[in-house]
Design an enzyme around this catalytic site. Structure first.
Site, mmCIF file in Angstrom:
data_model
loop_
_atom_site.group_PDB
_atom_site.id
_atom_site.type_symbol
_atom_site.label_atom_id
_atom_site.label_comp_id
_atom_site.label_asym_id
_atom_site.label_seq_id
_atom_site.Cartn_x
_atom_site.Cartn_y
_atom_site.Cartn_z
ATOM 1 C CB SER B 190 -23.671 40.716 -10.389
ATOM 2 O OG SER B 190 -22.339 40.767 -9.453
ATOM 3 C CG HIS B 218 -27.620 40.968 -8.707
ATOM 4 N ND1 HIS B 218 -27.893 42.316 -9.141
ATOM 5 C CD2 HIS B 218 -26.447 41.063 -7.924
ATOM 6 C CE1 HIS B 218 -26.435 42.062 -8.563
ATOM 7 N NE2 HIS B 218 -25.861 42.066 -7.959
ATOM 8 C CE LYS B 249 -27.624 43.104 -5.268
ATOM 9 N NZ LYS B 249 -26.197 43.751 -5.242
#
Ligand SMILES: Cc1ncc(COP(=O)(O)O)c(C=O)c1O
Lengths: 73, 415
Positions: B190, B218, B249
């Protein structure tokens, strides 16, 4: 690596009693001396243990590396 | 009195220290659903104003997608609001298991276990599976939740330099006497938006008899040709032993996480992982919506393709404008400013220009690595990015950073 081991004193009567008590509850208990290393910086702190000072410090270094790594959500 | 005045004083001083160090985190109140354009109240008390959002993890733009909202409403109607129980007492509905099965199919693994969050999955997985006969060898930039999870495990902890395969190999060789070696990495990091070299990691794991753990928070939903994650992108589907990821996310953005992987590992987590055992079930409304998200992601690659295109376009715009970027292939695009004060000022000025981004600096990122992290979404249209680059160019020019590389920025602004 050259490391100095400290002679461990024999268990006291109190230590023997506690170990016996835990054994009655099903635990196999062993005790040994450890080096404890602590690093502080401002409000941060990290601690690591090892059978030798070098081992404790090596673990401290790895713990700090992880702590100092990514902190992004 | 239990809460002594000295305690209050001490805590206030600590808060002051955080403020003085420029690390005080202030929330900005969003008066809208999550999306490419949102209304933000900042500072608190000011009227909310419209901004383009370039800092959400809403990679696929599904956080407020109409089909996801409809599925959430339907889930609420059919399965209620809360479970009032942990999973193994009376907190597991048919749809919890359905979602675990769908995640297993999506990730290409053997089984999956839901957790309240990926932070919880990471907090529980290492302690459940490994003990002092084992060693966890982690990339030095793994996510904070992995660091916490590793601390909770009795396993020995070691690290390797970020993405350095030579160093990882040394560590694997060094730990051959351990019962199990586990390589621990994020899929996409990240901080820099770079992708872990999973193909090389898996090859080393096979050579040195190690297991591989990947946190794909991610990446899940968009990395790889069909969005399954970095293991798909790097051609190692089915060869990762443990994957953790989040529903918070790309996959809808609400909350929830999971451990997915080899059947026995997942089963042991079901038996032992403390955040699974001792924290409430993921609410039915989120489970129902997440099922819809996986259906949408499986139906077409349109969204991940658009995200990829947006990321490429945005990188090109920033580069042409003269910004210094971290190279990469993910929708995390860090604009490097190196100097902490500069990163703060640029993000503040961008906000004034209607662009919502956040500056990150030490100790969140390494010293001298201050940056503005921009994150793309499939919800962004070209006109959003065109408007954003105008603001970036204006602010960048005002601060005199356009066309400058690291050394020049450091020479002018210091570290
Ligand atoms: C790599 C990584 N792992 C785990 C998490 C935590 O995920 P969750 O929000 O589901 O707890 C995050 C989110 O910030 C992350 O970036």
């Amino acid at each position: 690596m050259v490391t100095a081991r400290v002679e461990e004193p024999p268990p006291s009567a109190e230590a023997a009693r506690v170990e016996r008590e835990l054994a009655e509850r099903g635990w196999e208990v062993s005790s040994h001396l450890l080096w404890v290393t602590v690093a502080r910086r401002g409000g941060e702190a990290e601690q690591a243990e090892g059978r030798t000072r070098e081992e404790a410090l090596a673990r401290l270094v790895e713990a700090l590396r992880l702590d100092e790594g990514a902190r992004l959500p | 009195m239990a809460y002594a005045s000295e305690t209050r004083e001490r805590l206030r001083r600590e808060i002051e220290t955080i403020r003085e160090a420029g690390l005080f985190k202030e929330e900005r109140f969003i008066h809208a659903p999550q999306g490419a354009e949102i209304e933000v109240e900042f500072p608190a008390g000011e009227a909310a104003r419209p901004v383009i959002n370039l800092c959400a993890n809403n990679y696929l733009g599904l956080s407020s997608h109409p089909e996801v909202l409809a599925a959430a409403h339907a889930g609420l109607d059919r399965r209620g609001y809360g479970m009032s129980s942990v999973r193994f007492i009376c907190g597991t509905q048919d749809i919890h298991r359905e979602l675990e099965t769908a995640l297993t199919a999506f990730l290409g693994t053997e089984d999956t276990l839901l957790f309240p969050s990926c932070m919880d999955a990471n907090a529980g997985v290492f302690e459940a599976l490994f003990d002092d006969q084992d060693v966890l060898i982690a990339d030095r930039l793994v996510h904070a939740s992995i660091v916490d999870g590793m601390r909770l495990s009795k396993a020995m902890r070691d690290t390797y330099k970020h993405a350095d395969m030579g160093h990882l190999e040394e560590k694997l060789a060094e730990h051959q006497d351990r019962r199990t070696r586990v390589i621990v990495t994020d899929g996409v990091f990240s901080m820099d938006g770079d992708v872990a070299p999973l193909d090389q990691i898996v090859a080393l794991a096979e050579r040195y008899d190690a297991m591989v753990f990947v946190d794909d928070s991610h990446s899940s939903g968009f990395m790889g040709a069909t969005g399954r994650g970095t293991h798909e992108a790097k051609g190692v589907m089915g060869r990762i032993d443990i994957i953790t990821t989040t529903l918070g996310k790309a996959l809808g953005g609400a909350s929830g996480g999971c451990v997915s992987g080899r059947a026995e590992l997942v089963e042991l987590c079901r038996q032992r992982a403390r955040p699974y055992l001792f924290s409430n079930s993921v609410p039915p409304v989120i489970v129902a919506a997440a099922l819809k998200v996986l259906e949408l992601v499986g139906r077409t690659t349109e969204r991940r393709d658009k995200l990829e295109e947006n990321a490429r376009y945005w990188r090109r715009l920033l580069t042409e404008a003269g910004f210094d970027l971290k190279a990469g292939e993910s929708p995390i695009v860090p604009v490097m400013l190196y100097n902490a004060k500069l990163a703060q000022e640029v993000s503040r000025d961008l906000f004034a220009e209607g662009i919502y981004v956040v500056g990150f600096f030490f100790p969140v990122v390494a010293k001298g690595q201050a940056r503005i992290r921009t994150q793309l979404s499939a919800a962004h249209e070209k006109h959003h990015l065109d408007r954003a680059i105008e603001a970036f160019a204006k602010v960048g020019s005002r601060h005199g950073v356009l066309g400058l590389g690291r050394d020049e920025i450091v020479a002018r602004f210091g570290l």
